[in-house]
Design a protein around this motif. Structure first.
Motif, PDB file in Angstrom:
ATOM      1  N   ARG A  65     -15.131  18.178  -1.530  1.00  0.00           N
ATOM      2  CA  ARG A  65     -13.897  17.803  -0.871  1.00  0.00           C
ATOM      3  C   ARG A  65     -13.650  16.306  -1.002  1.00  0.00           C
ATOM      4  NH1 ARG A  65     -13.723  17.039   4.974  1.00  0.00           N
ATOM      5  NH2 ARG A  65     -11.574  16.564   5.033  1.00  0.00           N
ATOM      6  N   SER A  66     -12.422  15.890  -1.110  1.00  0.00           N
ATOM      7  CA  SER A  66     -12.071  14.479  -1.178  1.00  0.00           C
ATOM      8  C   SER A  66     -11.883  13.940   0.238  1.00  0.00           C
ATOM      9  CB  SER A  66     -10.776  14.290  -1.961  1.00  0.00           C
ATOM     10  OG  SER A  66     -10.345  12.957  -1.859  1.00  0.00           O
ATOM     11  N   TYR A  67     -12.463  12.776   0.498  1.00  0.00           N
ATOM     12  CA  TYR A  67     -12.345  12.153   1.815  1.00  0.00           C
ATOM     13  C   TYR A  67     -11.338  11.013   1.809  1.00  0.00           C
ATOM     14  CZ  TYR A  67     -16.451  14.858   2.918  1.00  0.00           C
ATOM     15  OH  TYR A  67     -17.312  15.895   3.124  1.00  0.00           O
ATOM     16  N   ARG A  68     -10.448  11.017   0.858  1.00  0.00           N
ATOM     17  CA  ARG A  68      -9.489   9.922   0.728  1.00  0.00           C
ATOM     18  C   ARG A  68      -8.563   9.808   1.936  1.00  0.00           C
ATOM     19  NH1 ARG A  68      -5.168   8.705  -4.086  1.00  0.00           N
ATOM     20  NH2 ARG A  68      -4.574   6.691  -3.292  1.00  0.00           N
ATOM     21  N   SER A  69      -8.170  10.917   2.518  1.00  0.00           N
ATOM     22  CA  SER A  69      -7.261  10.872   3.664  1.00  0.00           C
ATOM     23  C   SER A  69      -7.932  10.314   4.913  1.00  0.00           C
ATOM     24  CB  SER A  69      -6.715  12.266   3.962  1.00  0.00           C
ATOM     25  OG  SER A  69      -7.783  13.141   4.274  1.00  0.00           O
ATOM     26  N   GLU A  70      -9.261  10.289   4.953  1.00  0.00           N
ATOM     27  CA  GLU A  70      -9.992   9.788   6.111  1.00  0.00           C
ATOM     28  C   GLU A  70     -10.384   8.318   5.987  1.00  0.00           C
ATOM     29  OE1 GLU A  70     -13.249  12.446   6.636  1.00  0.00           O
ATOM     30  OE2 GLU A  70     -11.952  14.196   6.597  1.00  0.00           O
ATOM     31  N   ILE A  71     -10.200   7.739   4.806  1.00  0.00           N
ATOM     32  CA  ILE A  71     -10.567   6.349   4.582  1.00  0.00           C
ATOM     33  C   ILE A  71      -9.430   5.439   5.027  1.00  0.00           C
ATOM     34  CG2 ILE A  71     -11.092   4.629   2.808  1.00  0.00           C
ATOM     35  CD1 ILE A  71     -12.433   6.847   1.243  1.00  0.00           C
ATOM     36  N   LYS A  72      -9.789   4.372   5.711  1.00  0.00           N
ATOM     37  CA  LYS A  72      -8.794   3.403   6.179  1.00  0.00           C
ATOM     38  C   LYS A  72      -8.230   2.638   4.984  1.00  0.00           C
ATOM     39  CE  LYS A  72      -8.620  -0.826   8.768  1.00  0.00           C
ATOM     40  NZ  LYS A  72      -9.377  -1.819   9.491  1.00  0.00           N
ATOM     41  N   THR A  73      -6.917   2.636   4.834  1.00  0.00           N
ATOM     42  CA  THR A  73      -6.293   1.961   3.697  1.00  0.00           C
ATOM     43  C   THR A  73      -5.457   0.751   4.105  1.00  0.00           C
ATOM     44  OG1 THR A  73      -4.419   3.472   3.820  1.00  0.00           O
ATOM     45  CG2 THR A  73      -6.201   4.043   2.297  1.00  0.00           C
ATOM     46  N   GLU A  74      -5.428   0.423   5.385  1.00  0.00           N
ATOM     47  CA  GLU A  74      -4.724  -0.767   5.844  1.00  0.00           C
ATOM     48  C   GLU A  74      -5.752  -1.860   6.094  1.00  0.00           C
ATOM     49  OE1 GLU A  74      -2.385   0.189   9.210  1.00  0.00           O
ATOM     50  OE2 GLU A  74      -1.373   1.836   8.209  1.00  0.00           O
ATOM     51  N   TYR A  75      -5.565  -2.987   5.447  1.00  0.00           N
ATOM     52  CA  TYR A  75      -6.552  -4.051   5.512  1.00  0.00           C
ATOM     53  C   TYR A  75      -5.997  -5.244   6.264  1.00  0.00           C
ATOM     54  CZ  TYR A  75      -8.290  -1.188   1.730  1.00  0.00           C
ATOM     55  OH  TYR A  75      -8.707  -0.130   0.980  1.00  0.00           O
ATOM     56  N   ASN A  76      -6.883  -5.904   7.016  1.00  0.00           N
ATOM     57  CA  ASN A  76      -6.518  -7.119   7.731  1.00  0.00           C
ATOM     58  C   ASN A  76      -7.285  -8.273   7.113  1.00  0.00           C
ATOM     59  OD1 ASN A  76      -5.078  -5.522   9.400  1.00  0.00           O
ATOM     60  ND2 ASN A  76      -6.471  -5.638  11.119  1.00  0.00           N
ATOM     61  N   SER A  77      -6.650  -9.402   7.020  1.00  0.00           N
ATOM     62  CA  SER A  77      -7.306 -10.587   6.513  1.00  0.00           C
ATOM     63  C   SER A  77      -7.178 -11.687   7.557  1.00  0.00           C
ATOM     64  CB  SER A  77      -6.670 -11.028   5.204  1.00  0.00           C
ATOM     65  OG  SER A  77      -7.273 -12.218   4.774  1.00  0.00           O
ATOM     66  N   ASN A  78      -8.306 -12.139   8.064  1.00  0.00           N
ATOM     67  CA  ASN A  78      -8.301 -13.226   9.045  1.00  0.00           C
ATOM     68  C   ASN A  78      -8.271 -14.592   8.365  1.00  0.00           C
ATOM     69  OD1 ASN A  78      -8.437 -11.328  11.036  1.00  0.00           O
ATOM     70  ND2 ASN A  78     -10.654 -11.401  11.199  1.00  0.00           N
ATOM     71  N   ILE A  79      -8.365 -14.612   7.048  1.00  0.00           N
ATOM     72  CA  ILE A  79      -8.336 -15.859   6.296  1.00  0.00           C
ATOM     73  C   ILE A  79      -6.880 -16.242   6.058  1.00  0.00           C
ATOM     74  CG2 ILE A  79      -9.015 -16.954   4.136  1.00  0.00           C
ATOM     75  CD1 ILE A  79     -11.226 -14.818   3.945  1.00  0.00           C
ATOM     76  N   PRO A  80      -6.520 -17.477   6.373  1.00  0.00           N
ATOM     77  CA  PRO A  80      -5.122 -17.884   6.151  1.00  0.00           C
ATOM     78  C   PRO A  80      -4.773 -17.920   4.664  1.00  0.00           C
ATOM     79  CG  PRO A  80      -6.455 -19.751   6.837  1.00  0.00           C
ATOM     80  CD  PRO A  80      -7.323 -18.538   6.951  1.00  0.00           C
ATOM     81  N   ASP A  81      -3.520 -17.712   4.385  1.00  0.00           N
ATOM     82  CA  ASP A  81      -3.034 -17.696   3.008  1.00  0.00           C
ATOM     83  C   ASP A  81      -2.907 -19.129   2.493  1.00  0.00           C
ATOM     84  OD1 ASP A  81      -2.041 -16.824   0.633  1.00  0.00           O
ATOM     85  OD2 ASP A  81       0.018 -16.607   1.373  1.00  0.00           O
ATOM     86  N   LYS A  82      -3.592 -19.445   1.404  1.00  0.00           N
ATOM     87  CA  LYS A  82      -3.601 -20.811   0.865  1.00  0.00           C
ATOM     88  C   LYS A  82      -2.720 -20.971  -0.365  1.00  0.00           C
ATOM     89  CE  LYS A  82      -8.180 -21.851   2.566  1.00  0.00           C
ATOM     90  NZ  LYS A  82      -9.540 -22.284   2.230  1.00  0.00           N
ATOM     91  N   THR A  83      -1.884 -20.001  -0.646  1.00  0.00           N
ATOM     92  CA  THR A  83      -1.067 -20.066  -1.870  1.00  0.00           C
ATOM     93  C   THR A  83      -0.066 -21.221  -1.819  1.00  0.00           C
ATOM     94  OG1 THR A  83       0.452 -18.446  -0.961  1.00  0.00           O
ATOM     95  CG2 THR A  83      -1.296 -17.652  -2.412  1.00  0.00           C
ATOM     96  N   ARG A  84       0.364 -21.629  -0.635  1.00  0.00           N
ATOM     97  CA  ARG A  84       1.351 -22.717  -0.571  1.00  0.00           C
ATOM     98  C   ARG A  84       0.751 -24.059  -0.985  1.00  0.00           C
ATOM     99  NH1 ARG A  84       1.826 -25.010   5.280  1.00  0.00           N
ATOM    100  NH2 ARG A  84      -0.243 -24.474   6.032  1.00  0.00           N
ATOM    101  N   PHE A  85      -0.555 -24.199  -0.938  1.00  0.00           N
ATOM    102  CA  PHE A  85      -1.199 -25.445  -1.347  1.00  0.00           C
ATOM    103  C   PHE A  85      -1.310 -25.557  -2.862  1.00  0.00           C
ATOM    104  CE2 PHE A  85      -3.138 -24.716   2.896  1.00  0.00           C
ATOM    105  CZ  PHE A  85      -2.540 -25.788   3.538  1.00  0.00           C
ATOM    106  N   TYR A  86      -1.216 -24.429  -3.564  1.00  0.00           N
ATOM    107  CA  TYR A  86      -1.417 -24.445  -5.001  1.00  0.00           C
ATOM    108  C   TYR A  86      -0.128 -24.329  -5.800  1.00  0.00           C
ATOM    109  CZ  TYR A  86      -6.202 -23.667  -3.558  1.00  0.00           C
ATOM    110  OH  TYR A  86      -7.418 -23.797  -2.962  1.00  0.00           O
ATOM    111  N   THR A  87       1.000 -24.418  -5.167  1.00  0.00           N
ATOM    112  CA  THR A  87       2.276 -24.347  -5.883  1.00  0.00           C
ATOM    113  C   THR A  87       2.618 -25.725  -6.452  1.00  0.00           C
ATOM    114  OG1 THR A  87       3.506 -24.765  -3.857  1.00  0.00           O
ATOM    115  CG2 THR A  87       3.146 -22.467  -4.479  1.00  0.00           C
ATOM    116  N   LEU A  88       3.444 -25.741  -7.478  1.00  0.00           N
ATOM    117  CA  LEU A  88       3.839 -27.001  -8.102  1.00  0.00           C
ATOM    118  C   LEU A  88       4.995 -27.637  -7.420  1.00  0.00           C
ATOM    119  CD1 LEU A  88       3.467 -25.993 -11.808  1.00  0.00           C
ATOM    120  CD2 LEU A  88       1.930 -27.344 -10.457  1.00  0.00           C
TER     121      LEU A  88
END
Length: 88
Positions: A65-88
């Motif tokens: 049987r596949s257990y895919r429906s029981e696996i949590k697929t929503e992820y939380n990230s407590n690390i702030p997004d640093k993409t704004r520091f690397y833009t030109l």
């Protein structure tokens, strides 16, 4: 609107018999000729009885049987997004 489906893996001895007879039990998504298994979807409300019927077939080795429906697929990230520091 949509009925829930669950995935199962059916390990088989005979691919020819599997291709013809597994269509009765659900939607066959993929059959591996090299590893001798079939991936298929069945209705969740009939999952247990379908697995029992599949295990009784003479060419079936094992049903998983596949257990895919029981696996949590929503992820939380407590690390702030640093993409704004690397833009030109």
């Amino acid at each position: 609107m949509f009925t829930e489906r669950s995935g199962i893996i059916v390990w088989v001895n005979d691919l020819k018999a599997a291709g013809k007879q597994l269509e009765k039990y659900g939607n066959v998504h993929f059959i591996s000729k090299k590893l001798h298994y079939a991936a298929m979807y069945v209705y969740t409300n009939r999952l247990d009885e379908t697995v029992k019927q599949l295990q009784k077939l003479p060419f079936v080795k094992k049903v998983e049987r596949s257990y895919r429906s029981e696996i949590k697929t929503e992820y939380n990230s407590n690390i702030p997004d640093k993409t704004r520091f690397y833009t030109l």
